[in-house]
Write an enzyme that holds these catalytic residues in place. Structure first.
Site, PDB file in Angstrom:
ATOM      1  N   ARG A  17       5.433   7.527  -5.761  1.00 30.53           N
ATOM      2  CA  ARG A  17       5.216   7.296  -7.296  1.00 30.53           C
ATOM      3  C   ARG A  17       4.996   8.755  -8.000  1.00 30.53           C
ATOM      4  O   ARG A  17       5.266   8.585  -9.120  1.00 30.53           O
ATOM      5  CB  ARG A  17       4.137   6.397  -7.537  1.00 30.53           C
ATOM      6  CG  ARG A  17       4.380   5.067  -7.161  1.00 30.53           C
ATOM      7  CD  ARG A  17       3.090   4.097  -6.897  1.00 30.53           C
ATOM      8  NE  ARG A  17       2.268   4.526  -5.959  1.00 30.53           N
ATOM      9  CZ  ARG A  17       1.328   4.034  -5.250  1.00 30.53           C
ATOM     10  NH1 ARG A  17       0.694   3.263  -6.060  1.00 30.53           N
ATOM     11  NH2 ARG A  17       0.505   4.835  -4.390  1.00 30.53           N
ATOM     12  N   TYR A  33      -6.375  -3.132   8.340  1.00 26.28           N
ATOM     13  CA  TYR A  33      -5.845  -3.996   7.466  1.00 26.28           C
ATOM     14  C   TYR A  33      -5.715  -5.747   7.773  1.00 26.28           C
ATOM     15  O   TYR A  33      -5.888  -6.407   7.181  1.00 26.28           O
ATOM     16  CB  TYR A  33      -4.466  -3.527   7.014  1.00 26.28           C
ATOM     17  CG  TYR A  33      -4.513  -1.935   6.187  1.00 26.28           C
ATOM     18  CD1 TYR A  33      -4.689  -2.232   4.940  1.00 26.28           C
ATOM     19  CD2 TYR A  33      -4.293  -0.872   6.902  1.00 26.28           C
ATOM     20  CE1 TYR A  33      -4.995  -0.839   4.390  1.00 26.28           C
ATOM     21  CE2 TYR A  33      -4.759   0.304   6.287  1.00 26.28           C
ATOM     22  CZ  TYR A  33      -4.780   0.242   4.708  1.00 26.28           C
ATOM     23  OH  TYR A  33      -4.875   1.630   4.223  1.00 26.28           O
ATOM     24  N   ARG A  59       3.498  11.740   2.801  1.00 23.92           N
ATOM     25  CA  ARG A  59       3.937  10.801   1.590  1.00 23.92           C
ATOM     26  C   ARG A  59       4.560  11.424   0.665  1.00 23.92           C
ATOM     27  O   ARG A  59       4.404  11.022  -0.663  1.00 23.92           O
ATOM     28  CB  ARG A  59       2.513   9.875   1.079  1.00 23.92           C
ATOM     29  CG  ARG A  59       1.504   9.445   1.905  1.00 23.92           C
ATOM     30  CD  ARG A  59       1.814   7.889   2.347  1.00 23.92           C
ATOM     31  NE  ARG A  59       1.923   7.164   1.429  1.00 23.92           N
ATOM     32  CZ  ARG A  59       1.041   6.375   1.253  1.00 23.92           C
ATOM     33  NH1 ARG A  59      -0.169   6.214   1.662  1.00 23.92           N
ATOM     34  NH2 ARG A  59       1.424   5.368  -0.024  1.00 23.92           N
ATOM     35  N   ASP A  79       6.436   1.642   5.528  1.00 26.04           N
ATOM     36  CA  ASP A  79       5.181   1.852   5.491  1.00 26.04           C
ATOM     37  C   ASP A  79       4.676   1.434   6.946  1.00 26.04           C
ATOM     38  O   ASP A  79       5.273   0.587   7.797  1.00 26.04           O
ATOM     39  CB  ASP A  79       4.881   0.654   4.607  1.00 26.04           C
ATOM     40  CG  ASP A  79       3.556   0.980   4.061  1.00 26.04           C
ATOM     41  OD1 ASP A  79       3.043   1.761   3.432  1.00 26.04           O
ATOM     42  OD2 ASP A  79       2.518   0.166   4.853  1.00 26.04           O
ATOM     43  N   ARG A 129      11.854   2.032  -8.130  1.00 21.74           N
ATOM     44  CA  ARG A 129      10.744   0.756  -8.030  1.00 21.74           C
ATOM     45  C   ARG A 129      10.891  -0.229  -9.047  1.00 21.74           C
ATOM     46  O   ARG A 129      10.380  -1.139  -9.030  1.00 21.74           O
ATOM     47  CB  ARG A 129       9.514   1.593  -7.565  1.00 21.74           C
ATOM     48  CG  ARG A 129       9.125   1.620  -6.226  1.00 21.74           C
ATOM     49  CD  ARG A 129       9.051   0.473  -5.410  1.00 21.74           C
ATOM     50  NE  ARG A 129       7.703   0.133  -5.592  1.00 21.74           N
ATOM     51  CZ  ARG A 129       7.245  -0.987  -6.240  1.00 21.74           C
ATOM     52  NH1 ARG A 129       8.235  -1.835  -6.785  1.00 21.74           N
ATOM     53  NH2 ARG A 129       5.945  -1.294  -6.296  1.00 21.74           N
TER      54      ARG A 129
HETATM   55  O1  CP3 Z   1       6.954   9.509   1.927  1.00 20.59           O
HETATM   56  C1  CP3 Z   1       6.530   9.257   3.064  1.00 20.59           C
HETATM   57  O2  CP3 Z   1       5.577   9.810   3.628  1.00 20.59           O
HETATM   58  C2  CP3 Z   1       6.871   7.882   3.654  1.00 20.59           C
HETATM   59  C3  CP3 Z   1       6.472   6.792   3.216  1.00 20.59           C
HETATM   60  C4  CP3 Z   1       4.996   6.251   3.587  1.00 20.59           C
HETATM   61  C5  CP3 Z   1       4.325   5.349   2.573  1.00 20.59           C
HETATM   62  N1  CP3 Z   1       3.292   4.730   3.374  1.00 20.59           N
HETATM   63  C6  CP3 Z   1       5.141   4.656   1.607  1.00 20.59           C
HETATM   64  C7  CP3 Z   1       4.279   3.897   0.557  1.00 20.59           C
HETATM   65  C8  CP3 Z   1       4.162   6.461   4.664  1.00 20.59           C
HETATM   66  C9  CP3 Z   1       4.145   7.590   5.693  1.00 20.59           C
HETATM   67  C10 CP3 Z   1       3.034   5.538   4.473  1.00 20.59           C
HETATM   68  C11 CP3 Z   1       1.872   5.485   5.508  1.00 20.59           C
HETATM   69  C12 CP3 Z   1       0.740   4.598   5.071  1.00 20.59           C
HETATM   70  N2  CP3 Z   1       0.821   3.549   4.452  1.00 20.59           N
HETATM   71  C13 CP3 Z   1      -0.491   4.881   5.427  1.00 20.59           C
HETATM   72  C14 CP3 Z   1      -0.971   6.012   6.255  1.00 20.59           C
HETATM   73  C15 CP3 Z   1      -0.970   7.226   5.387  1.00 20.59           C
HETATM   74  C16 CP3 Z   1      -2.293   7.397   4.505  1.00 20.59           C
HETATM   75  O3  CP3 Z   1      -1.963   7.336   3.432  1.00 20.59           O
HETATM   76  O4  CP3 Z   1      -3.288   7.548   4.931  1.00 20.59           O
HETATM   77  C17 CP3 Z   1      -1.328   3.782   5.063  1.00 20.59           C
HETATM   78  C18 CP3 Z   1      -2.843   3.710   5.045  1.00 20.59           C
HETATM   79  C19 CP3 Z   1      -0.321   2.702   4.344  1.00 20.59           C
HETATM   80  C20 CP3 Z   1      -0.939   1.459   3.673  1.00 20.59           C
HETATM   81  C21 CP3 Z   1      -0.464   1.470   2.489  1.00 20.59           C
HETATM   82  N3  CP3 Z   1       0.931   1.260   1.725  1.00 20.59           N
HETATM   83  C22 CP3 Z   1      -1.355   1.648   1.343  1.00 20.59           C
HETATM   84  C23 CP3 Z   1      -2.787   1.570   1.341  1.00 20.59           C
HETATM   85  C24 CP3 Z   1      -0.614   1.435   0.052  1.00 20.59           C
HETATM   86  C25 CP3 Z   1      -1.114   0.994  -1.222  1.00 20.59           C
HETATM   87  C26 CP3 Z   1      -1.776   2.437  -1.891  1.00 20.59           C
HETATM   88  C27 CP3 Z   1      -0.869   3.567  -2.183  1.00 20.59           C
HETATM   89  O5  CP3 Z   1      -0.915   4.737  -1.343  1.00 20.59           O
HETATM   90  O6  CP3 Z   1       0.032   3.349  -2.737  1.00 20.59           O
HETATM   91  C28 CP3 Z   1       0.683   1.390   0.479  1.00 20.59           C
HETATM   92  C29 CP3 Z   1       1.829   1.454  -0.356  1.00 20.59           C
HETATM   93  C30 CP3 Z   1       2.835   2.352  -0.169  1.00 20.59           C
HETATM   94  N4  CP3 Z   1       3.434   2.700   0.943  1.00 20.59           N
HETATM   95  C31 CP3 Z   1       3.404   2.971  -1.421  1.00 20.59           C
HETATM   96  C32 CP3 Z   1       4.405   3.934  -0.826  1.00 20.59           C
HETATM   97  C33 CP3 Z   1       5.341   4.780  -1.555  1.00 20.59           C
HETATM   98  C34 CP3 Z   1       3.360   2.532  -2.869  1.00 20.59           C
HETATM   99  C35 CP3 Z   1       4.063   1.388  -3.027  1.00 20.59           C
HETATM  100  C36 CP3 Z   1       4.572   1.468  -4.555  1.00 20.59           C
HETATM  101  O7  CP3 Z   1       5.899   1.911  -4.742  1.00 20.59           O
HETATM  102  O8  CP3 Z   1       3.896   0.690  -5.514  1.00 20.59           O
END
Ligand code: CP3
Length: 350
Positions: A32, A155, A28, A77, A41
């Site tokens: 943010r 999910y 990740r 995502d 964003r």
């Molecule tokens: O930089 C990177 O690694 C690439 C981008 C990436 C995102 N999500 C961007 C994102 C990756 C590899 C993921 C994977 C992801 N998404 C997982 C598995 C990894 C982990 O953390 O266990 C999961 C469970 C998700 C599902 C998901 N997406 C959740 C639970 C959330 C909200 C909570 C959070 O961590 O923000 C997201 C949203 C999300 N995905 C954001 C980002 C940058 C935040 C969105 C925003 O900008 O508001």
């Protein structure tokens, strides 16, 4: 030039070559905690960002430009494929949600197995853009990814994030056939999706099983392992090594090894040396600094990074966190971490 000189450091670590230092990237790493990300964003919604290849490529490169990691993970995502299968997904302030979650066999039957290029071509566009942006940096690897069937199903069935996972566990106990049907469709979807990513230029792919650790070993063997095996055995490892990440994997590491990935990504609860003893020397390991260590002052963080560098060594090891980077992380600590790993090359030079 030897062939390995043109192969990115991260890929060489996946293949267990001896290096002057391990590669470093952070799960990740785009997101943010970076002001550059927050600025984008403010102007575009999350899903729109994922679906705008120019912006998504820009965001993928933000941490690389700021800190110089050895890997660039495409910005997207794990919940993009479920949307392509026909589910509505909403990203709100409280995280992602599915307004019409899967409840019964008919809901599963309605899902399609999407053609990844036709339905998620924007993801492939991001990868192609990134490969061309990185053409002048052949030592930097482009990382693709997908969520594992189990984590995606949590999910899709719970309707979003969950604390107790009562709905998916209820289905597992009461209607295991329905759950297997869903997991089977997800496994096919993820296999096609990852192979399309490899085709579009991903040089290594990571399978995220964030919620694999909520199952017992026996349940994991029934509801997770066969799907990991199915996916991993159908990816072309010659073109792109496969990293398997399971959060809360204590006790599950031997089952992760049975799935046959090239790299096992270890969470912070098992030390790298213990993980190596458990899974053996066949696998490269990735991990596993606790994400909250990045909140510590530099004088605390530095010895933690150095100790992990000593433990991981320079063969078959990828420096990473044990889970994703957290939004309040100070950027200066990310810079310090990446620099410490890069400087460790000096320490390895004879
Ligand atoms: O930089 C990177 O690694 C690439 C981008 C990436 C995102 N999500 C961007 C994102 C990756 C590899 C993921 C994977 C992801 N998404 C997982 C598995 C990894 C982990 O953390 O266990 C999961 C469970 C998700 C599902 C998901 N997406 C959740 C639970 C959330 C909200 C909570 C959070 O961590 O923000 C997201 C949203 C999300 N995905 C954001 C980002 C940058 C935040 C969105 C925003 O900008 O508001």
């Amino acid at each position: 030039m030897s062939p390995s000189a043109t192969t990115p450091r991260l890929i060489r670590a996946c293949r267990k070559e001896t290096l002057d230092r391990p590669p470093v990237w952070l799960m990740r790493q785009a997101g943010r905690y970076m002001p550059e990300y927050r600025a984008i964003r403010e102007k575009v919604g999350f899903l729109e960002l994922c679906k705008s290849p120019d912006l998504a490529a820009e965001v993928s490169l933000q941490p690389y430009h700021a800190f110089g990691m050895d890997g660039v993970i495409m910005f997207s995502d794990i919940l993009i494929p479920p949307e392509a299968m026909g589910m509505e997904v909403v990203f709100g302030d409280g995280g992602p949600s599915f307004p019409n979650p899967i409840q019964c066999a008919a809901d599963v039957d309605r899902l399609i197995i999407p053609d990844p290029v036709e339905k998620t071509g924007f993801v492939m566009d991001v990868l192609r853009k990134l490969r061309s942006e990185l053409a002048s940096s052949p030592d930097t690897a482009l990382i693709g990814f997908a969520g594992s069937p189990w984590t995606l199903a949590t999910y899709m069935i719970e309707g979003g994030g969950s604390r107790h996972f009562a709905k998916i566990k209820g289905m597992m106990y009461e209607a295991p056939d329905v759950l297997h049907r869903l997991l089977g469709k997800l496994a096919k979807t993820v296999t096609l999706y990852l192979n399309a990513q490899i085709e579009a230029g991903a040089q290594v792919v990571q399978l995220f099983d964030t919620w694999g650790g909520i199952l017992s070993e026996e349940e994991y063997r029934r509801f997770i392992l066969p799907y990991h095996q199915q996916i991993i055995s159908n990816l072309s490892h010659d073109q792109a090594p496969v990293i398997l990440y399971v959060n809360n994997s204590r006790g599950l590491l031997p089952l992760m090894a049975e799935a046959g990935p090239d790299v096992i990504s270890v969470d912070p609860l098992t030390s790298i040396s213990n993980a190596r003893d458990i899974v053996g020397s066949r696998f490269a390991l990735q991990g596993n600094l606790d994400s909250t260590a990045l909140f510590c002052p530099p004088e605390v963080l530095k010895p933690m990074v150095q100790s992990l560098l000593r433990e991981g060594g320079n063969q078959g090891y990828i420096f990473n966190l044990g889970h994703g980077i957290l939004p309040p992380t100070p950027v200066e600590n990310v810079r310090l971490l990446v620099n410490l790993v890069k400087e460790s090359a000096l320490a390895h030079t004879p």
